[in-house]
Design an enzyme around this catalytic site. Sequence first.
Site, PDB file in Angstrom:
ATOM      1  N   SER A 152      52.900  37.792  37.250  1.00 31.67           N
ATOM      2  CA  SER A 152      53.464  39.112  37.569  1.00 31.67           C
ATOM      3  C   SER A 152      54.224  39.591  36.347  1.00 31.67           C
ATOM      4  CB  SER A 152      54.434  38.989  38.743  1.00 31.67           C
ATOM      5  OG  SER A 152      55.226  40.171  38.852  1.00 31.67           O
ATOM      6  N   TYR A 172      61.272  34.476  43.185  1.00 32.57           N
ATOM      7  CA  TYR A 172      59.906  34.956  42.904  1.00 32.57           C
ATOM      8  C   TYR A 172      59.730  35.203  41.399  1.00 32.57           C
ATOM      9  CZ  TYR A 172      55.959  38.256  42.810  1.00 32.57           C
ATOM     10  OH  TYR A 172      54.782  38.890  42.519  1.00 32.57           O
TER      11      TYR A 172
END
Lengths: 280, 282
Positions: A152, A172
Amino acid sequence: MTQQQNETRQLEGKTALVTGGGNGIGAGICRVLAERGASVAVSDISLERAQTIADEITSAGGTAIAIAIDVTDVASLDAGVSRVIDEFGQLDICVPNAGVVGSQGFSSRNDFTDGDWDATNAVNVRGLVNTAEAVLPHMRERGYGKIVNIASQGGRAPRGPDVILGRQIIPYLVSKAAAIQWTHVLAQDVGKHSINVNCICPGTVWTDIWEAVGENRSMFEPELGATSREVFDAAVETRHPLKVDQTPEDIGYAVAYFASDQASEITGQALNVNAGSVLS
Amino acid sequence: MTADRAILSRQLEGQVALITGAASGIGRGIAEVLHSRGASLVIVDIDGDAARQAAAEIAGNGGAAMGLSGDVTDPSTLATAVDTALERFGEIDICIANAGVIGGPGFSDRRDYSDADWDATQAVNLRGVVNTNDAVRPHMAERGSGRIINIASHGGRAPREDGSELGSIQVPYGVSKAGVIQWTMHLALQIAKHGITVNAVCPGTLWTPMWQRIAVMRSQQQARYLGMDSKEIFDRQIQGSVPLGRPQTPTDIGNAVAFLASDDARIITGQALNVNGGATMN
């Protein structure tokens, strides 16, 4: 899709395994790899979701099978990979994509918990490691393989204050930074076997993960938007220099390039596919 | 390559690409790949005759290519090249700023940099890229679309070797290429609103005249390379620094450029992609 994309069969004759392929970005990757000529094993923790995408690909004239794989369970991965090799004869491309944003109840918390650290580490980091380890014996033996991890842009250094950077999402982001570093060290390790390992860092794409993030921000930072979708739209508006929608298929096109023999000299790289919202 | 051509032949159909420094080396490789994907070419080189010859050789396979003289350190020659290209093709969809130098005159004979090395690398590698991008951006902004791809180098990333044995001769080159990466990011942010993407490709280690000059320099100046043949020095460099164990080719760089110029990369901007067998990672 434009005409030129439709006519590009750059993966003709190749076979691919995608984890987390049952929805979101993973499903987009499966669709594109199949359009480009690859036979695709759509794997997901939910066999039903995997089957839906595999059926969709088959009805569109592509080749796909559905497999249940839990990337936190090595036995499930080994069985899944054996099945792919049995069905397709070989495995050329592996896309470890399965990911989570946090643990149960993420959307309703304004801070991280041990559960968020455990879940993101287990799926987003160890899940990528487990998936690669399951396919590497086969790839080493053949002296050929393309691994394209999905990380990401959140795994890059943050550029500054950002609407989604509440504390709850920190595990995350850290897990995605680890996914990038894992890509680097694995590439270094398996280069001698002519195995390429690269990583795509998606930007802001409307998926289940973003829906959870938007729901969370809408609850704790209501000025960002009244609904999850409003938060998402505001994020796109403020973060994206390039004003185009980012789709799961856009991530798929970048994966298709890294998985193709046109990228045979690229390894150990992470590429942001994010309309320019983080640069590197 | 034949199979690739059949599969990817339509990828850039109908697009017009302007490429600087494209008469030889990496630029020539990029031109050949883009042509094989269906693009029409504007080959710009400081040596106009070489540019015209390259265009004739490539277009001999069918398709359209023109060769033009242009010096990237002189914006007026670039403006003329852009005007001439627009007269012929009506549009420029893709701009590849590739022209580069390793150092100033006499580079191979020096161990440490001179003013000439700083001047040449800044003028060609950095300002030359800025000039080239600036020459096409009004046209692209007006059309609301365009792809700019700058050729930097993995030498523009963080260095991996200290200078104790290498000397400082390659420092100006690396600094200029780091400048290209930074310029690429700034320009991407500035012109995203016009629908133009700007990215950089960072080639790794290729057997080109540029690397030959580096090898000659090393064979004369460094104990461990003394008396070795240039190709042998090059091969040793590859074995010691590239995880995939192979050099890259101009075609490899062309493939990456073609991807960034295609619809497949429509949401990629402001990024620098190493094509270097993993020698440095990003």
